[in-house]
Design a protein around this motif. Sequence first.
Motif, PDB file in Angstrom:
ATOM      1  N   UNK A  66       0.845  -1.194   0.000  1.00 48.20           N
ATOM      2  CA  UNK A  66       0.000   0.000   0.000  1.00 48.20           C
ATOM      3  C   UNK A  66       0.879   1.243   0.000  1.00 48.20           C
ATOM      4  N   UNK A  67       0.365   2.300  -0.595  1.00 52.14           N
ATOM      5  CA  UNK A  67       1.142   3.534  -0.735  1.00 52.14           C
ATOM      6  C   UNK A  67       0.474   4.672   0.036  1.00 52.14           C
ATOM      7  N   UNK A  68       1.291   5.689   0.409  1.00 55.75           N
ATOM      8  CA  UNK A  68       0.759   6.771   1.240  1.00 55.75           C
ATOM      9  C   UNK A  68       1.073   8.164   0.706  1.00 55.75           C
ATOM     10  N   UNK A  69       1.651   8.272  -0.487  1.00 56.44           N
ATOM     11  CA  UNK A  69       1.742   9.584  -1.133  1.00 56.44           C
ATOM     12  C   UNK A  69       0.536   9.739  -2.065  1.00 56.44           C
ATOM     13  N   UNK A 110       3.431  14.272  -1.735  1.00 55.90           N
ATOM     14  CA  UNK A 110       3.328  14.424  -0.279  1.00 55.90           C
ATOM     15  C   UNK A 110       2.539  13.267   0.312  1.00 55.90           C
ATOM     16  N   UNK A 111       2.759  13.012   1.622  1.00 57.23           N
ATOM     17  CA  UNK A 111       2.047  11.899   2.242  1.00 57.23           C
ATOM     18  C   UNK A 111       0.625  12.308   2.631  1.00 57.23           C
ATOM     19  N   UNK A 112      -0.166  11.320   2.979  1.00 60.65           N
ATOM     20  CA  UNK A 112      -1.603  11.515   3.159  1.00 60.65           C
ATOM     21  C   UNK A 112      -1.917  12.515   4.267  1.00 60.65           C
ATOM     22  N   UNK A 113      -1.140  12.494   5.336  1.00 63.90           N
ATOM     23  CA  UNK A 113      -1.369  13.448   6.426  1.00 63.90           C
ATOM     24  C   UNK A 113      -1.197  14.883   5.980  1.00 63.90           C
ATOM     25  N   UNK A 141     -12.597   2.153   6.414  1.00 64.74           N
ATOM     26  CA  UNK A 141     -13.498   0.995   6.310  1.00 64.74           C
ATOM     27  C   UNK A 141     -12.749  -0.322   6.199  1.00 64.74           C
ATOM     28  N   UNK A 142     -11.572  -0.289   5.583  1.00 60.08           N
ATOM     29  CA  UNK A 142     -10.883  -1.546   5.269  1.00 60.08           C
ATOM     30  C   UNK A 142      -9.587  -1.740   6.055  1.00 60.08           C
ATOM     31  N   UNK A 143      -9.457  -1.030   7.167  1.00 60.69           N
ATOM     32  CA  UNK A 143      -8.314  -1.216   8.079  1.00 60.69           C
ATOM     33  C   UNK A 143      -6.975  -1.150   7.343  1.00 60.69           C
ATOM     34  N   UNK A 144      -6.858  -0.210   6.391  1.00 62.55           N
ATOM     35  CA  UNK A 144      -5.671  -0.179   5.535  1.00 62.55           C
ATOM     36  C   UNK A 144      -4.425   0.252   6.316  1.00 62.55           C
ATOM     37  N   UNK A 145      -4.591   1.082   7.338  1.00 61.77           N
ATOM     38  CA  UNK A 145      -3.424   1.441   8.165  1.00 61.77           C
ATOM     39  C   UNK A 145      -2.829   0.196   8.831  1.00 61.77           C
ATOM     40  N   UNK A 146      -3.695  -0.656   9.369  1.00 57.04           N
ATOM     41  CA  UNK A 146      -3.202  -1.883  10.013  1.00 57.04           C
ATOM     42  C   UNK A 146      -2.576  -2.828   8.994  1.00 57.04           C
ATOM     43  N   UNK A 147      -3.207  -2.938   7.841  1.00 52.26           N
ATOM     44  CA  UNK A 147      -2.664  -3.794   6.774  1.00 52.26           C
ATOM     45  C   UNK A 147      -1.290  -3.292   6.345  1.00 52.26           C
ATOM     46  N   UNK A 148      -1.184  -1.982   6.159  1.00 49.53           N
ATOM     47  CA  UNK A 148       0.067  -1.395   5.690  1.00 49.53           C
ATOM     48  C   UNK A 148       1.201  -1.603   6.689  1.00 49.53           C
ATOM     49  N   UNK A 204      19.530   2.004  13.803  1.00 48.94           N
ATOM     50  CA  UNK A 204      19.935   3.013  14.774  1.00 48.94           C
ATOM     51  C   UNK A 204      19.293   4.362  14.514  1.00 48.94           C
ATOM     52  N   UNK A 205      19.126   4.659  13.210  1.00 49.31           N
ATOM     53  CA  UNK A 205      18.529   5.956  12.857  1.00 49.31           C
ATOM     54  C   UNK A 205      17.054   6.007  13.222  1.00 49.31           C
ATOM     55  N   UNK A 206      16.430   4.838  13.282  1.00 47.59           N
ATOM     56  CA  UNK A 206      14.999   4.815  13.561  1.00 47.59           C
ATOM     57  C   UNK A 206      14.194   5.052  12.302  1.00 47.59           C
ATOM     58  N   UNK A 207      12.888   4.971  12.415  1.00 47.28           N
ATOM     59  CA  UNK A 207      12.000   5.121  11.267  1.00 47.28           C
ATOM     60  C   UNK A 207      11.041   6.268  11.541  1.00 47.28           C
ATOM     61  N   UNK A 208      11.031   7.231  10.630  1.00 45.04           N
ATOM     62  CA  UNK A 208      10.144   8.381  10.817  1.00 45.04           C
ATOM     63  C   UNK A 208       8.685   7.976  10.688  1.00 45.04           C
ATOM     64  N   UNK A 209       8.399   7.030   9.796  1.00 49.46           N
ATOM     65  CA  UNK A 209       7.022   6.654   9.516  1.00 49.46           C
ATOM     66  C   UNK A 209       6.976   5.147   9.316  1.00 49.46           C
ATOM     67  N   UNK A 210       6.258   4.436  10.170  1.00 51.49           N
ATOM     68  CA  UNK A 210       6.228   2.972  10.078  1.00 51.49           C
ATOM     69  C   UNK A 210       5.565   2.495   8.796  1.00 51.49           C
ATOM     70  N   UNK A 211       4.812   3.381   8.125  1.00 50.50           N
ATOM     71  CA  UNK A 211       4.119   2.983   6.898  1.00 50.50           C
ATOM     72  C   UNK A 211       4.967   3.189   5.647  1.00 50.50           C
ATOM     73  N   UNK A 212       6.133   3.795   5.785  1.00 51.44           N
ATOM     74  CA  UNK A 212       6.982   4.059   4.614  1.00 51.44           C
ATOM     75  C   UNK A 212       8.431   3.631   4.870  1.00 51.44           C
ATOM     76  N   UNK A 213       8.614   2.531   5.614  1.00 53.95           N
ATOM     77  CA  UNK A 213       9.968   2.039   5.896  1.00 53.95           C
ATOM     78  C   UNK A 213      10.637   1.507   4.633  1.00 53.95           C
TER      79      UNK A 213
END
Length: 560
Positions: free
Chosen positions: A228-231, A278-281, A343-350, A455-464
């Motif tokens: 799934x994509x978020x831009x 840009x991302x969805x937010x 409706x389709x829990x896409x955040x959880x799926x992603x 070590x750097x960490x992830x800014x967004x868990x949906x775009x790792x």
Amino acid sequence: MDVIQAVRQYISKMVQDSGAGMKVLLMDKETTGITSMVFAQSEILQKEVFLFEKIDTPNRESMKHLKAICFLRPTRENIELLCQELKSPKYGLYYIYFSHFIDQSDVRRLAEADDQEVVREIQEFFGDYFAVNPHLFSLNIQGCCRAGNWDREALSRCVSALSAVLLSLKKQPVIRYQQGSGMARNLADDIHQLMRRESSLFDFRRTDVSPILLVLDRRDDPITPLLNQWTYQAMVHELMGIRNNRVDLSAAPGIAKELQEVVLSAEQDDFYQSNMYLNFGEIGANIKTLVDHFQVKSKNQAKVETIADMKQFIESYPQFKRMSGTVSKHVAVVSELSRLVAEHAILQVSEVEQELACQSDHSTALQNVRRLLSMESVKPVDCLRLVLLYAVRYERHGSNEVDALVDVLTRRGLPEKYIKLVSGIIDYAGKSQRSGELFGGKTPLALTKKLLKGLKGVENIYTQHSPVLSETLDNLVKGKLKDQQFPFVGSQVVRDRPQDIIVFMIGGVTYEEALAVYNLNKTVPGVRVLLGGTNVHNTQSFLDEVSCAAYGRSGREQTV
């Protein structure tokens, strides 16, 4: 290297060369799409083109006062239709432009058909591809592979289109290809032979460093098209589909009739151009700013009290109306995206998709996949994509439970054609089919990179996730792309840092990869990258691609 401008220049020159007077634009199915990707109908109308017709439309009205600008692919069917047209011409004069090479025998046929001497010009203008973004093009071919080999018709189309890209951009590149792919080798060899055969056409001014054409195979990275994509642009394509810049919103609840199909074109829509990557937010916040700005404008428009106010209103009305359409369109699109995500829990799926793509904790991954498969709100296609990602990620894991997950898909009622894709994707792009290391190797360098990323960490868990293409281009730009893995065609070799790179992906590209190229072009001075593929995939079209390749069913053409 802007493919949108390249095609626009061809079409503008066609119109210009036909001179003053009312015109009709006569096209085929493909050139209609090619043209619509780079020009709005209202823009072409300003160039005295008042009618748009398909050459295969029967019983077209005769209009001898119009000049016909014919923009056609040089196919056997189009040559036959054009011969019939010239024997009984419906327009006063004909200016004929083919999107690629035309055989001399076909030129003779057209000359023999032109009894009334209405043809004023026949030229080859190399706009034989779909310009999606300035740095992205597609051929709209769905299903180019049959059991690991080229579909002959698809190979021929790729050679025509890719050579047209090179000619339209005036590039004579050195060619490299992916060593493990016979399809990449075939296409690279065919392009090289065509360039030698048509050497006079490719005799462009030499640059200090030759451009590079890099031919890749989708099978080396089956993960990217399954995520799934978020831009904005990528998300719209994934959840609703973008076809020749058009988005079908007819399934959105309560959608107004005029918004059931909308056009998303960066060339014609400033908001879309500014927000497509840009991302969805961020999109949600920018939509609110756009609406607020429109409301202020609306209040100002309501204050029409004096003659000066009326004059200003009339002068600004077209801009106001256009702004109104932009606001309505993007509010409708973003609202529908928000509904589908909720409706389709896409955040959880992603989130689980990203874990499968980027992590290696088998126990946690299996538990999360099972949990989502049990949720009724998760769409069947998302259930399938999770199992496909698991199958590819843990193909050779000792505790692999693909069969058990397939049983869950069967109990959920997924059709047999979907169930078969779990084994089909391994046939298409399993470990034995890939030439590179998809999930990071176990060399000290690879392990170090993985550790640093952690070590750097992830800014967004949906775009790792980062596509394989990003690393390939990074190595190419740094001069680290190994000859053994990406050999050169012919005797010419480039060792200097490349300036112009054209990447072509057999089996289709994704908007995630297009975003990676866009960012590279922005951040690496002196390097320009253009990305193209047989298609621009979302998950559904990629599943069709896999099905066609693994089971040999006839592929269907799909538009972007």
